[in-house]
Design an enzyme around this catalytic site. Sequence first.
Site, PDB file in Angstrom:
ATOM      1  N   GLU A  36      14.678  13.600  71.180  1.00 55.19           N
ATOM      2  CA  GLU A  36      13.600  12.628  70.960  1.00 55.19           C
ATOM      3  C   GLU A  36      12.537  12.579  72.050  1.00 55.19           C
ATOM      4  O   GLU A  36      12.390  11.579  72.753  1.00 55.19           O
ATOM      5  CB  GLU A  36      14.185  11.222  70.740  1.00 55.19           C
ATOM      6  CG  GLU A  36      15.030  11.124  69.481  1.00 55.19           C
ATOM      7  CD  GLU A  36      15.321   9.679  69.042  1.00 55.19           C
ATOM      8  OE1 GLU A  36      14.988   8.736  69.791  1.00 55.19           O
ATOM      9  OE2 GLU A  36      15.877   9.503  67.943  1.00 55.19           O
ATOM     10  N   GLU A  44      20.963  11.930  63.544  1.00 52.92           N
ATOM     11  CA  GLU A  44      21.139  10.492  63.777  1.00 52.92           C
ATOM     12  C   GLU A  44      20.706   9.753  62.519  1.00 52.92           C
ATOM     13  O   GLU A  44      19.626  10.041  61.979  1.00 52.92           O
ATOM     14  CB  GLU A  44      20.302   9.999  64.973  1.00 52.92           C
ATOM     15  CG  GLU A  44      20.756  10.542  66.312  1.00 52.92           C
ATOM     16  CD  GLU A  44      20.046   9.870  67.505  1.00 52.92           C
ATOM     17  OE1 GLU A  44      19.457   8.787  67.335  1.00 52.92           O
ATOM     18  OE2 GLU A  44      20.095  10.458  68.598  1.00 52.92           O
TER      19      GLU A  44
END
Length: 434
Positions: A239, A349
Site C-alpha cells: 500500500e 486484503e
Amino acid sequence: MHFNVYACIVGCLALGSHAWLPGEHRQILSKDGVDFFNRSSLHQAGLLKKRYLPTSYGNDKNAIRGVNLGSLFIIENWLSNDIFAGWGCTDTSEFDCVSSLNNQTKANSDFQSHWNSWITQDDFTKMVSYGLNTVRIPVGYWFLESIVDSSEHFAQGGEQYLDQVVGWAKDAGLYVIIDLHGAPGAQVTDADTGQLNPSPGFYDDYNYNRSYTWLEWMTNKVHTNDAYTTVGMLEIVNEPERTWDTSTYPSAVANADSMRETYYPTAWSTIRNKESSLGVASDSQLSIMMMDKRWGSGDPDQYLTDLTLAAYDDHEYVKYAGVAETQDAYLSYSCNDSRSGNWPVFVGEWSLSVADDIQWTSGWDPTVEANKAFYKKWWAAQVMSYEKTAQGWVFWTWKTSGSLNDPRWDYQMAVTAGLIDADIDNAYTLGACS
Ligand SMILES: *[C@@H]1O[C@H](CO)[C@@H](O)[C@H](O)[C@H]1NC(C)=O
Ligand SMILES: *[C@@H]1O[C@H](CO)[C@@H](O)[C@H](O)[C@H]1NC(C)=O
Ligand SMILES: *[C@@H]1O[C@H](CO)[C@@H](O)[C@H](O)[C@H]1NC(C)=O
Ligand SMILES: *[C@@H]1O[C@H](CO)[C@@H](O)[C@H](O)[C@H]1NC(C)=O
C-alpha cells in the site's frame, strides 16, 4: 525424522506437527514418496504451486485461501488496543510506543513476549481445520536490524520470532506470503507501517537502498533457511502512496512514478540476482508481488522488462467502495465484483466490515441474529468472486483483541459467530449470487 503418512494429503499435515527446531530438516513422505517439505518434490507433484497462473475458474481449490497475520509483527492499535496499553504506551505506532517507553530493554522484552505468544502453533492447526491454505505475514524493515538508523526506535530481536512463525506455518502445510508492510522511511502516514512519519520518506535513494538490502536478506533466508520452504511470494511494498491522493500526499504522483521507475525494477533485479548467486533453479524462484494497478499507484508493470513470476496484490474493502447502504446492494456488488487488473491477481486484503456510518445499526450489527444470514451470503459472494476473477484471497485478519470485538475483522470470531462457514467450500452452496 521420517513420517510415512499413507493416503494423506496436505490437510493431514497438522496432525504431524511437532515442536520445530531451527535448522532441522523436517520430512513427511506421502504414499507416493512426495516429501511435503521439499520445495522441488512438491513442485514435481504439482502440490505447491508457486506460480498460481490462471487455472480453472469457479470452485478452485488451488486458489489461495488465506488469512493475514495482522498485529503480529506490526501492531495495529485499532485491531488490538490491549497490547500497547498493557505496556504502558498511549501511542498508536510501534515507533512512538518504543520511544515513549524510553527503555530498549523493556521494549524488547514486551515485544518479544508478544511475538512469542500472539500467534501459536494452535492457530495454524485451526487455520488448516478451516480449509485455509495460506498466510500473509506483514513484516517491518526493522526486523533486519543492520539497516535501522540510530534515530529510529523499534523493538529488537524480532528475526527469530519471524523464523519461528514461518516454521509453524510450514509445519502446518501452509503457503506463505512475506510482505514488506513497513518500509524504511514509511511509504504512507499510517501506523500500519510501524511509524507515523508525517511526510513518508520511503521514496528516495537512501530508503530504496535499505529496502533492497532487506529484500536481499529475505530472499537469502527463503532459499537457505529450512523454515522458509513454503514461502512462495515476496511482496516488495504494501500500500504505497496513490497518485490521486495528492491532498494527503502532495508528492504522490512523483513518488509513485519514482517507485515504479526506480524501486520496482531494482527490487526485482535484487531478488533475482540474489537467487542467481544462490543457484536457485528457475522453478523455485519467488513470485514477486506488487500492488495491483487498481490500487492507484499506476501500473506496476510499466518499467519492468521481465514479468516471469510477477504477482499482484489487490485490496478490496467494500466498506469504502461507496456501495448503496442496503444488504441487497452489498451482495449484488460483490457477486458482480471483477478483480482483474494485472494478472495473476490475489485479493490480499478484504473483510466483512461495512460502511462506518451504518456498521453498528440494528440492520447491520453482526451480533443481531437476523443479520447473520446476510453476512454469510456476503462472505460467500466475496469468496466466489475472488476465486473466479482473481487467484484467491487473504482475509484481513486472523486475530484481533482488546475492545474491537468485531467478527467482521476477525476470521476466527466470524466462524464462531456464524458469519463465515467453517468449510470454505460451502461458499458455493449458499446460493448467495443465484
Ligand atoms: C528434494 O526433491 C528433489 C526432487 O525430488 C531431490 O532431488 C532432492 O534431493 C530433495 N532434497 C532433499 C533435501 O530431500
Ligand atoms: C528498563 O526496563 C527493565 C526491564 O523492565 C528494568 O529492569 C529497568 O530497570 C528499566 N530501566 C530503567 C532505567 O528504567
Ligand atoms: C546504497 O547502499 C550501498 C551499499 O550499502 C552504498 O554503497 C550506496 O552508496 C548506497 N546508495 C545510496 C544512494 O544510499
Ligand atoms: C449482479 O449479480 C446478481 C447476482 O448474481 C445478478 O442477479 C445481477 O444481475 C448482477 N448485476 C449486474 C449488473 O451484473
